[in-house]
Design an enzyme around this catalytic site. Structure first.
Site, PDB file in Angstrom:
ATOM      1  N   LYS A 134      -7.984  -9.334  -0.833  1.00 31.94           N
ATOM      2  CA  LYS A 134      -8.318  -9.178  -2.237  1.00 31.94           C
ATOM      3  C   LYS A 134      -9.022 -10.416  -2.795  1.00 31.94           C
ATOM      4  CE  LYS A 134      -4.748  -5.682  -3.088  1.00 31.94           C
ATOM      5  NZ  LYS A 134      -5.555  -4.528  -3.539  1.00 31.94           N
ATOM      6  N   TYR A 169       0.822  -1.199   0.000  1.00 27.82           N
ATOM      7  CA  TYR A 169       0.000   0.000   0.000  1.00 27.82           C
ATOM      8  C   TYR A 169       0.859   1.254   0.000  1.00 27.82           C
ATOM      9  CZ  TYR A 169      -3.967  -2.726   1.885  1.00 27.82           C
ATOM     10  OH  TYR A 169      -4.976  -3.602   2.101  1.00 27.82           O
ATOM     11  N   ARG A 218      -4.939   7.973  -8.714  1.00 29.35           N
ATOM     12  CA  ARG A 218      -4.112   6.865  -8.253  1.00 29.35           C
ATOM     13  C   ARG A 218      -4.704   5.579  -8.818  1.00 29.35           C
ATOM     14  NH1 ARG A 218      -6.314   3.825  -3.804  1.00 29.35           N
ATOM     15  NH2 ARG A 218      -4.243   3.122  -3.205  1.00 29.35           N
ATOM     16  N   GLU A 260      -8.454  -0.349 -10.795  1.00 31.75           N
ATOM     17  CA  GLU A 260      -9.281   0.848 -10.634  1.00 31.75           C
ATOM     18  C   GLU A 260      -8.430   2.084 -10.877  1.00 31.75           C
ATOM     19  OE1 GLU A 260     -12.196  -0.845  -7.064  1.00 31.75           O
ATOM     20  OE2 GLU A 260     -10.721   0.719  -6.624  1.00 31.75           O
ATOM     21  N   HIS A 283     -13.515   2.786   5.058  1.00 29.38           N
ATOM     22  CA  HIS A 283     -12.302   2.002   4.832  1.00 29.38           C
ATOM     23  C   HIS A 283     -12.017   1.029   5.980  1.00 29.38           C
ATOM     24  CE1 HIS A 283     -11.071   5.284   1.879  1.00 29.38           C
ATOM     25  NE2 HIS A 283     -10.982   4.173   1.186  1.00 29.38           N
TER      26      HIS A 283
END
Lengths: 200, 355
Positions: free
Chosen positions: B317, B37, B223, B265, B193
């Protein structure tokens, strides 16, 4: 003892405190079941509080109602269920003046729903206190059918609306006053672990 | 260039395909041979010609088919598009931003004619010619956010900004990586989140919030994020997880190249002028493993990233169970050679597969 120490969790999960008397002209206390004990503790700290207090209480099979009535609050209402009480709660919040102090105590489901009503009525979050007492049961929303299952005490559980086997997440929506339930056997239909009591 | 729109599906028979053009411009998300991340923000002010970064709202060959899929999702579940009452103005801001951007960036496909508040919007690919009054909801067939996002690829979260915080108070969400707008609407940045592992402890969200609160008008940011999806299924929603989850178990060594997709994304962030809300488009690009490995650098790198990803991330994920099979497949396309820095395919300079 009706207090439970919730383990640390994710950022969307609500945390609860301990009720304390606050200065103010008017006080609204909404509680269910063992939440009554938090109100009794509160009353013991401030002898003048109850004369300015409206208590809305849902016993859920407990027998604290008489003890609360004996506090001689300015108004006392005993409701058979939250759903039956909610119209009254809205009226009281709608009629409230600036400075009302709100105290919520009892189960997470009760506090979450009443918190929603208070916030919708424009009560600032800083004027609302919460204290968890009693059952650790959760109010769960099925993410698939959107149905709410009240008082869930095991993980997984069966959605009371669509019948799917759901696991209990800590992800919580204040708008829905509910935790999220997600199908547990989607990737292996029929493979549902035996339900375990929450926090065990 | 003129875009040839595909006629394809993202469900049932899954006829979705990427052309060679779409493969070469795919937003490959790994700039090095490993992944962790980060607040990987950069300015969203164009990019190389033909890349997905060039235009403010990228339109590609999947446009019409994605809009058909969105309409199917909404017909089945209208709760995928919601807007809390105070967010209508932000909906108009969104409509304006998209109409202005698309008509300027793709004048052969979209036209916007403005005479005061009397606007005419022409969307040629979708066959739409709508005259309406800006800021008057009664002149559109649905709310402004729903209207324009039924005509724009990607999901849209519209974030209200108050109390030094962002709030997910409106959105159009039909191509999501397993999150529910209906459940998350009204939450603040940290709450929605909350289920993401590790990143909170790393301070990622605090830094990201600080950045996003300060995004200014006319200075959008972007991003990339990524996950894995079996079959080119756009609607990997929690709402329908009990229907699509089973598809994860259909991978075999024979079909994995065609069935397993990298899902990327392209997240962009635009400050909206009237509402001061932050528009957060989340554009989903899908690519089959067998198409990724036609770019030797990407084949090498994807193998290394998937192999070395921490277990928590592979679990979050959703591909921990399939990782061994993915590595067996991708390993065939990793000859151990070094890779060039950056995300681009570098087809002219990177060596072909040496095995």
């Amino acid at each position: 003892m009706s207090k439970f120490q919730f383990p640390e969790s994710i950022a969307s999960r609500p945390v609860y405190g301990t009720l304390e008397p606050r200065p103010g002209k008017a006080h609204l206390m909404i509680a269910d079941a063992e939440g009554a004990e938090a109100i009794l503790d509160l009353a013991a700290q401030d002898a003048g509080l109850m004369a300015k207090t409206h208590i809305i209480y849902i016993p859920k099979g407990t027998d604290f109602a008489e003890a609360l009535r004996a506090l001689e609050p300015a108004q006392f209402y005993e409701g058979p269920s939250y759903a039956a009480s909610v119209q009254r709660i809205r009226k009281v919040l709608g009629d409230a003046h600036m400075g009302l102090q709100v105290y919520l105590a009892g189960t997470e489901g009760l506090m979450g729903q009443a918190m929603n009503e208070a916030v919708s009525a424009g009560i600032p979050a800083s004027a609302i206190q919460t204290e968890h007492r009693g059952s650790i049961a959760r109010r769960m929303q099925c993410v698939h059918c959107k149905g709410i299952t009240e008082d869930v005490t095991t993980d997984p559980f069966v959605c009371s609306h669509c019948g799917l086997n759901l696991f209990v997440r800590d992800h919580y929506s204040r708008r829905l006053a509910a935790f999220q339930g997600v199908c547990i056997d989607a990737e292996d239909p029929g493979n549902v672990p035996a339900p375990v009591e929450l926090y065990k | 260039m003129t875009i040839q729109f595909n006629n394809e599906t993202f469900r049932d028979d899954y006829s979705f395909r990427n052309s060679d053009w779409a493969i070469k411009r795919f937003p490959f998300p790994f700039h090095e041979d490993s992944y962790m991340y980060s607040v990987n923000m950069e300015q969203h002010r164009g990019g190389p010609e033909g890349s997905v970064y060039e235009k403010r709202f990228d339109v590609d060959e999947h446009y019409l088919s994605e809009m058909r899929d969105r309409a199917l999702v909404l017909a089945d579940d209208p709760l995928r598009c919601q807007s809390l009452p105070h967010m209508t103005l932000a909906g108009w801001d969104t409509l304006e931003l998209i109409m202005v951007s698309k008509s300027e960036d793709y004048p052969d496909l979209f036209e916007l004619h403005r005479d005061g508040n009397r606007w005419r919007w022409v969307n040629k690919p979708m066959g739409i010619d709508q005259t309406f009054t800006f800021l008057d909801e009664t002149t559109l067939p649905c709310g402004p956010l729903e209207y324009i996002t039924r005509q724009t690829q990607g999901d849209f979260a519209v974030l209200d900004q108050r109390d030094e915080m962002l709030w997910m108070d409106a959105g159009m969400v039909t191509t999501q990586a397993d999150w529910s707008l209906d459940f998350d609407i009204g939450m603040n940045f940290f709450e929605w989140h909350a289920p993401v592992p590790l990143a909170h402890e790393m301070g990622i969200f605090k830094r990201a919030l600080k950045f996003l609160l300060n995004v200014q008008q006319g200075a959008p940011a972007r991003r990339l994020n990524w996950t894995m999806t079996v079959n080119p299924l756009l609607d990997t929603s929690p709402e329908n997880y009990h229907k699509w989850g089973i598809q994860k178990t259909t991978l075999t060594p024979e079909n994995i190249g065609a069935k397993q997709h990298l899902r990327v994304e392209l997240q962009t962030f635009f400050r909206l002028p009237r509402s001061n809300a932050l528009l957060f488009p989340i554009r989903c690009y899908l690519i089959a493993f067998q198409d990724i490995v036609t770019v030797p650098k990407w084949g090498r790198r994807l193998h290394r990233v998937v192999r070395d990803l921490p277990e928590e991330l592979a679990t979050y994920k959703g591909f921990i169970a399939n990782r061994p099979m993915m590595l067996d497949y991708l390993g065939q396309y990793d000859d151990g050679l070094p890779t060039s820095p950056g995300v681009w395919p570098d087809l002219g300079t990177e060596p072909p597969l040496q095995k």
